[in-house]
Design an enzyme around this catalytic site. Structure first.
Site, PDB file in Angstrom:
ATOM      1  N   ASP A  29     -33.726 -12.951 -13.153  1.00  0.00           N
ATOM      2  CA  ASP A  29     -34.595 -12.833 -14.388  1.00  0.00           C
ATOM      3  C   ASP A  29     -35.976 -12.637 -13.924  1.00  0.00           C
ATOM      4  O   ASP A  29     -36.320 -13.341 -13.391  1.00  0.00           O
ATOM      5  CB  ASP A  29     -34.327 -13.536 -15.445  1.00  0.00           C
ATOM      6  CG  ASP A  29     -34.459 -13.205 -16.919  1.00  0.00           C
ATOM      7  OD1 ASP A  29     -34.832 -11.953 -17.012  1.00  0.00           O
ATOM      8  OD2 ASP A  29     -34.523 -13.798 -17.838  1.00  0.00           O
ATOM      9  N   HIS A  46     -38.410  -4.158 -10.397  1.00  0.00           N
ATOM     10  CA  HIS A  46     -37.013  -4.223 -10.066  1.00  0.00           C
ATOM     11  C   HIS A  46     -36.869  -3.966  -8.748  1.00  0.00           C
ATOM     12  O   HIS A  46     -36.201  -4.453  -7.682  1.00  0.00           O
ATOM     13  CB  HIS A  46     -36.197  -3.148 -10.630  1.00  0.00           C
ATOM     14  CG  HIS A  46     -36.017  -3.401 -12.427  1.00  0.00           C
ATOM     15  ND1 HIS A  46     -35.700  -4.703 -12.630  1.00  0.00           N
ATOM     16  CD2 HIS A  46     -36.080  -2.864 -13.455  1.00  0.00           C
ATOM     17  CE1 HIS A  46     -35.600  -4.642 -13.923  1.00  0.00           C
ATOM     18  NE2 HIS A  46     -35.932  -3.512 -14.503  1.00  0.00           N
ATOM     19  N   LEU A 140     -20.812 -13.547   5.107  1.00  0.00           N
ATOM     20  CA  LEU A 140     -21.202 -14.013   3.546  1.00  0.00           C
ATOM     21  C   LEU A 140     -20.649 -12.498   2.829  1.00  0.00           C
ATOM     22  O   LEU A 140     -20.493 -11.462   3.282  1.00  0.00           O
ATOM     23  CB  LEU A 140     -22.914 -13.708   3.480  1.00  0.00           C
ATOM     24  CG  LEU A 140     -23.276 -13.691   2.150  1.00  0.00           C
ATOM     25  CD1 LEU A 140     -23.168 -15.086   1.378  1.00  0.00           C
ATOM     26  CD2 LEU A 140     -24.753 -13.394   2.105  1.00  0.00           C
TER      27      LEU A 140
END
Ligand code: FPP
Length: 255
Positions: A29, A46, A140
């Site tokens: 956020d 973003h 990962l």
């Protein structure tokens, strides 16, 4: 010395490699606030958030974290202005295409959760392609939540379970927690040990509602575009300082 070890040294923190979270979930956020503070359009926040993802995925991989789930777009985010929604969709697609060599080099496997089938077709195709191309990577799991909503996920699983019961495939009693977990979008992944939320808000925002039942929660006021290795190390150190009880009592001292 790797850069993540260097940062631990600078911070005077030594993470316990035996107690690394197996799965970290993040609510990224603060992109909009980061941009607004600089007089930039929100889309720039973003874009900077994407840069942060690159660093944090690398750091998680170096630390031996097995899975990283990032909240890239919620089912509620469609309510944002069309320009911003379009910019986010384009950024996600661009970023995925851009990252293929790095994903391969670092043995990172891309997965997604959410109602992917409702996304623009070109993004769906990109996801399908890169998910398949990286399926053998084992260092990962980078799991992107896109068009994801926790309640929707639970409803999707409930509908599938009821269908199986009604079709006579399973008995109602077969729906145990484990069985139900395997109907969730996250089937096969361990539940997150650690949930991190950036930008200070104290809510879970419809994120992984089923899976975070026992997650440790770390909230930082740092905005996502500013979140770096040092913030990640502090979050994991915070996690490692907690005594996880899973509803029971703490183990006796010295055990
Ligand atoms: C929340 O910040 C962030 C999002 C809704 C999107 C997260 C997306 C990225 C980090 C971009 C790239 C994603 C990928 C997978 C490459 P906000 O806009 O709600 O911030 P605010 O609360 O300050 O307005």
């Amino acid at each position: 010395m790797s850069s993540i070890e260097e940062t631990q040294r600078e911070l005077g923190i030594t993470l316990d490699s035996e107690r690394m979270p197996r799965h970290i979930a993040i609510i990224m956020d603060g992109n909009g606030r980061w941009a607004t503070q600089r007089g930039l359009p929100r889309a720039m926040g973003h874009a900077q958030g994407y840069v942060t993802i690159q660093g944090i995925a690398q750091a998680c991989s170096d630390l031996g974290v097995g899975a990283l789930t990032l909240y890239a777009f919620s089912t509620e985010n469609w309510r944002r202005p069309k320009d911003e929604v379009d910019a986010l969709m384009q950024l996600i697609e661009y970023a995925l295409r851009q990252e293929v060599p790095t994903l391969q080099k670092n043995k990172i496997r891309l997965q997604t959760i959410g109602r992917i089938w409702e996304l623009p077709q070109s993004l769906q195709d990109t996801i399908a392609e890169i998910t398949a191309e990286t399926a053998q990577n084992s260092k990962l799991i980078l799991n992107l939540a896109i068009n994801y909503g926790g309640r929707r996920e639970i409803l999707d699983a409930v509908q599938e379970a009821s269908r199986r019961v009604l079709d006579g495939e399973i008995d109602r009693d077969a729906i145990t927690e484990e069985y139900f977990s395997n109907l969730m979008y996250t089937a096969g992944l361990p539940d997150p040990d650690l949930l991190i939320r950036t930008a200070g808000e104290l809510r879970v925002s419809n994120y992984l509602l089923w899976q975070i039942a026992y997650s440790e929660i770390h909230v930082t006021s740092t905005l996502w575009p500013d979140f770096g290795d040092a913030d990640l190390i502090k979050a994991i150190a915070d996690y490692q300082s907690r005594i996880r009880k899973f509803g029971t009592v703490p183990p006796p001292v010295g055990s």
